[in-house]
Design a protein around this motif. Structure first.
Motif, PDB file in Angstrom:
ATOM      1  N   GLU A   1       3.666  26.682 -16.020  1.00  0.00           N
ATOM      2  CA  GLU A   1       4.459  25.854 -15.853  1.00  0.00           C
ATOM      3  C   GLU A   1       3.953  24.912 -14.584  1.00  0.00           C
ATOM      4  O   GLU A   1       3.741  25.402 -13.596  1.00  0.00           O
ATOM      5  N   PRO A   2       4.408  23.488 -14.373  1.00  0.00           N
ATOM      6  CA  PRO A   2       4.141  23.208 -12.977  1.00  0.00           C
ATOM      7  C   PRO A   2       5.132  23.438 -12.152  1.00  0.00           C
ATOM      8  O   PRO A   2       6.111  24.599 -12.187  1.00  0.00           O
ATOM      9  N   SER A   3       4.333  23.381 -10.641  1.00  0.00           N
ATOM     10  CA  SER A   3       5.262  24.114  -9.691  1.00  0.00           C
ATOM     11  C   SER A   3       6.613  23.716  -8.909  1.00  0.00           C
ATOM     12  O   SER A   3       6.392  22.267  -9.178  1.00  0.00           O
ATOM     13  N   ALA A   4       7.436  24.610  -9.040  1.00  0.00           N
ATOM     14  CA  ALA A   4       9.062  23.770  -8.425  1.00  0.00           C
ATOM     15  C   ALA A   4       8.919  23.232  -7.282  1.00  0.00           C
ATOM     16  O   ALA A   4       9.506  21.834  -7.259  1.00  0.00           O
ATOM     17  N   ALA A   5       7.827  23.026  -6.525  1.00  0.00           N
ATOM     18  CA  ALA A   5       7.487  22.032  -5.182  1.00  0.00           C
ATOM     19  C   ALA A   5       7.033  20.914  -6.122  1.00  0.00           C
ATOM     20  O   ALA A   5       7.687  19.856  -5.371  1.00  0.00           O
ATOM     21  N   ASP A   6       6.352  21.042  -6.916  1.00  0.00           N
ATOM     22  CA  ASP A   6       5.674  19.554  -7.395  1.00  0.00           C
ATOM     23  C   ASP A   6       6.833  18.925  -8.506  1.00  0.00           C
ATOM     24  O   ASP A   6       6.912  18.151  -8.291  1.00  0.00           O
ATOM     25  N   LEU A   7       7.352  19.698  -9.565  1.00  0.00           N
ATOM     26  CA  LEU A   7       8.780  19.268 -10.379  1.00  0.00           C
ATOM     27  C   LEU A   7       9.331  18.271  -8.849  1.00  0.00           C
ATOM     28  O   LEU A   7       9.930  17.837  -8.614  1.00  0.00           O
ATOM     29  N   GLN A   8       9.729  19.128  -7.513  1.00  0.00           N
ATOM     30  CA  GLN A   8      10.806  18.466  -7.080  1.00  0.00           C
ATOM     31  C   GLN A   8       9.824  17.390  -5.846  1.00  0.00           C
ATOM     32  O   GLN A   8      10.649  16.286  -5.320  1.00  0.00           O
ATOM     33  N   ARG A   9       8.509  17.515  -5.825  1.00  0.00           N
ATOM     34  CA  ARG A   9       7.929  15.734  -5.459  1.00  0.00           C
ATOM     35  C   ARG A   9       7.721  14.779  -5.951  1.00  0.00           C
ATOM     36  O   ARG A   9       8.237  13.664  -5.389  1.00  0.00           O
TER      37      ARG A   9
ATOM     38  N   ASP B   1       0.611   9.964 -10.014  1.00  0.00           N
ATOM     39  CA  ASP B   1       0.209  10.741 -11.379  1.00  0.00           C
ATOM     40  C   ASP B   1      -0.686  11.186 -11.214  1.00  0.00           C
ATOM     41  O   ASP B   1      -1.005  12.192 -12.444  1.00  0.00           O
ATOM     42  N   SER B   2      -1.350  11.253  -9.837  1.00  0.00           N
ATOM     43  CA  SER B   2      -1.935  13.358  -9.591  1.00  0.00           C
ATOM     44  C   SER B   2      -0.849  14.086 -10.060  1.00  0.00           C
ATOM     45  O   SER B   2      -1.332  15.340 -11.506  1.00  0.00           O
ATOM     46  N   LEU B   3      -0.216  14.544  -9.842  1.00  0.00           N
ATOM     47  CA  LEU B   3       1.084  15.610  -9.657  1.00  0.00           C
ATOM     48  C   LEU B   3       1.227  15.300 -11.858  1.00  0.00           C
ATOM     49  O   LEU B   3       1.912  16.687 -12.059  1.00  0.00           O
ATOM     50  N   TYR B   4       1.900  14.470 -11.994  1.00  0.00           N
ATOM     51  CA  TYR B   4       1.922  14.425 -13.588  1.00  0.00           C
ATOM     52  C   TYR B   4       0.504  14.911 -14.650  1.00  0.00           C
ATOM     53  O   TYR B   4       1.109  15.504 -14.892  1.00  0.00           O
ATOM     54  N   ALA B   5      -0.387  14.360 -14.553  1.00  0.00           N
ATOM     55  CA  ALA B   5      -1.999  15.329 -15.047  1.00  0.00           C
ATOM     56  C   ALA B   5      -2.251  16.478 -14.512  1.00  0.00           C
ATOM     57  O   ALA B   5      -1.821  17.359 -15.505  1.00  0.00           O
ATOM     58  N   ASP B   6      -1.640  16.882 -13.203  1.00  0.00           N
ATOM     59  CA  ASP B   6      -1.098  18.034 -13.200  1.00  0.00           C
ATOM     60  C   ASP B   6      -0.598  19.350 -13.429  1.00  0.00           C
ATOM     61  O   ASP B   6      -0.950  19.884 -14.206  1.00  0.00           O
ATOM     62  N   ALA B   7       0.642  18.155 -13.846  1.00  0.00           N
ATOM     63  CA  ALA B   7       1.651  19.230 -14.484  1.00  0.00           C
ATOM     64  C   ALA B   7       1.654  19.247 -15.882  1.00  0.00           C
ATOM     65  O   ALA B   7       1.198  20.592 -17.115  1.00  0.00           O
ATOM     66  N   GLU B   8       0.978  18.094 -16.453  1.00  0.00           N
ATOM     67  CA  GLU B   8       0.421  17.789 -18.379  1.00  0.00           C
ATOM     68  C   GLU B   8      -0.822  19.708 -18.838  1.00  0.00           C
ATOM     69  O   GLU B   8      -1.188  19.580 -19.206  1.00  0.00           O
TER      70      GLU B   8
ATOM     71  N   GLU C   1       0.959  -1.524  -0.001  1.00  0.00           N
ATOM     72  CA  GLU C   1       0.355   0.046   0.601  1.00  0.00           C
ATOM     73  C   GLU C   1       1.286   1.479   0.199  1.00  0.00           C
ATOM     74  O   GLU C   1       0.506   2.365   0.395  1.00  0.00           O
ATOM     75  N   SER C   2       1.833   1.327   0.165  1.00  0.00           N
ATOM     76  CA  SER C   2       2.133   2.369   0.728  1.00  0.00           C
ATOM     77  C   SER C   2       3.233   3.040  -0.419  1.00  0.00           C
ATOM     78  O   SER C   2       3.825   3.994  -1.006  1.00  0.00           O
ATOM     79  N   VAL C   3       3.795   2.154  -1.045  1.00  0.00           N
ATOM     80  CA  VAL C   3       4.459   1.995  -2.978  1.00  0.00           C
ATOM     81  C   VAL C   3       2.541   2.874  -3.607  1.00  0.00           C
ATOM     82  O   VAL C   3       3.091   3.287  -4.486  1.00  0.00           O
ATOM     83  N   ASN C   4       1.164   2.058  -3.966  1.00  0.00           N
ATOM     84  CA  ASN C   4       0.225   2.258  -4.649  1.00  0.00           C
ATOM     85  C   ASN C   4       0.178   3.793  -4.140  1.00  0.00           C
ATOM     86  O   ASN C   4      -0.278   4.581  -5.382  1.00  0.00           O
ATOM     87  N   ALA C   5       0.337   4.393  -2.599  1.00  0.00           N
ATOM     88  CA  ALA C   5      -0.246   5.753  -2.131  1.00  0.00           C
ATOM     89  C   ALA C   5       0.942   6.719  -3.103  1.00  0.00           C
ATOM     90  O   ALA C   5       0.753   7.097  -3.536  1.00  0.00           O
ATOM     91  N   ASP C   6       2.305   5.954  -2.740  1.00  0.00           N
ATOM     92  CA  ASP C   6       3.383   6.933  -4.245  1.00  0.00           C
ATOM     93  C   ASP C   6       3.130   7.179  -5.099  1.00  0.00           C
ATOM     94  O   ASP C   6       2.520   8.104  -5.792  1.00  0.00           O
ATOM     95  N   ILE C   7       2.593   5.930  -5.971  1.00  0.00           N
ATOM     96  CA  ILE C   7       2.286   5.861  -7.390  1.00  0.00           C
ATOM     97  C   ILE C   7       0.519   6.953  -7.853  1.00  0.00           C
ATOM     98  O   ILE C   7       0.635   7.238  -8.492  1.00  0.00           O
ATOM     99  N   ARG C   8      -0.326   6.629  -6.694  1.00  0.00           N
ATOM    100  CA  ARG C   8      -1.470   7.304  -7.249  1.00  0.00           C
ATOM    101  C   ARG C   8      -0.919   8.986  -6.391  1.00  0.00           C
ATOM    102  O   ARG C   8      -1.129   9.943  -8.016  1.00  0.00           O
ATOM    103  N   GLU C   9      -0.384   9.161  -6.277  1.00  0.00           N
ATOM    104  CA  GLU C   9       0.255  10.715  -6.213  1.00  0.00           C
ATOM    105  C   GLU C   9       1.313  11.182  -7.010  1.00  0.00           C
ATOM    106  O   GLU C   9       1.534  12.756  -7.658  1.00  0.00           O
TER     107      GLU C   9
END
Length: 195
Positions: free
Chosen positions: A139-147, A124-131, A114-122
């Motif tokens: 542009e995506p935020s620097a904080a999101d890119l770092q995350r 994916d969400s960060l990638y979708a927001d960046a796109e 589950e911990s890996v699956n939670a990272d994957i969900r986060e």
């Protein structure tokens, strides 16, 4: 009926093997699925590789699978999109960010930590927001890119090896890798069906 779409690069090796094998294995278990495959760089109508075709024939699978280019229609048709690598998944989400909640690599979808699956969900969400930001001229935020970097460093690889251009043995190894993941997929589908 669940619609499953497998996605790889040229739709001549990995995703056609996954398509044919899942269709057969699901039928043997009495699980009602419709399966297709496509490629992010496929030439529609191209024959699948002779080694992939040989492996399917050895399994008693005589499906007439030919390559298909990934389209919005195919993504929309699917209830579940399973890519064979993380690169395929990122490519798909770049063009179809609204598919983020139904797109996984095959191996990550059947992964149970589950911990890996939670990272994957986060991630994916960060990638979708960046796109989405990029498509709107931002542009995506620097904080999101770092995350994104932080999460990617701790997630294991969920890629299925690419046998393209290799020997029959290379294709056999890839088919075994796919088959193992498909057994776990069918187990998961059976447990979801019981809920």
């Amino acid at each position: 009926m669940l619609h499953i779409l497998f996605v790889c690069t040229g739709n001549t090796c990995r995703s056609p093997m996954a398509e044919g094998l899942l269709r057969k294995l699901a039928r043997e278990r009495g699980i009602d699925v419709e399966v297709r495959s496509a490629g992010v760089s496929a030439i529609s109508g191209t024959s699948i590789s002779r080694h992939a075709a040989g492996i399917l024939q050895d399994e008693g699978i005589d499906d007439r699978i030919v390559s298909s280019q990934l389209t919005g229609e195919a993504v929309h048709w699917a209830d579940l999109v399973l890519t064979l690598t993380g690169g395929h998944k990122r490519h798909l989400l770049q063009y179809f960010p609204d598919a983020v909640n139904k797109t996984y690599t095959l191996k990550e979808y059947v992964h149970t930590q589950e911990s890996v699956n939670a990272d994957i969900r986060e991630l994916d969400s960060l990638y979708a927001d960046a796109e989405l930001s990029i498509s709107l001229g931002g542009e995506p935020s620097a904080a999101d890119l770092q995350r994104i970097i932080e999460i990617r460093q701790r997630i294991p690889s969920f890629d299925i090896s690419d046998p393209f251009g290799g020997s029959r043995e290379d294709y056999e190894l890839t088919a075994a890798e796919i088959r193992t993941a498909l057994y776990s997929l069918l187990d998961k589908l059976e447990s979801l069906r019981r809920l």
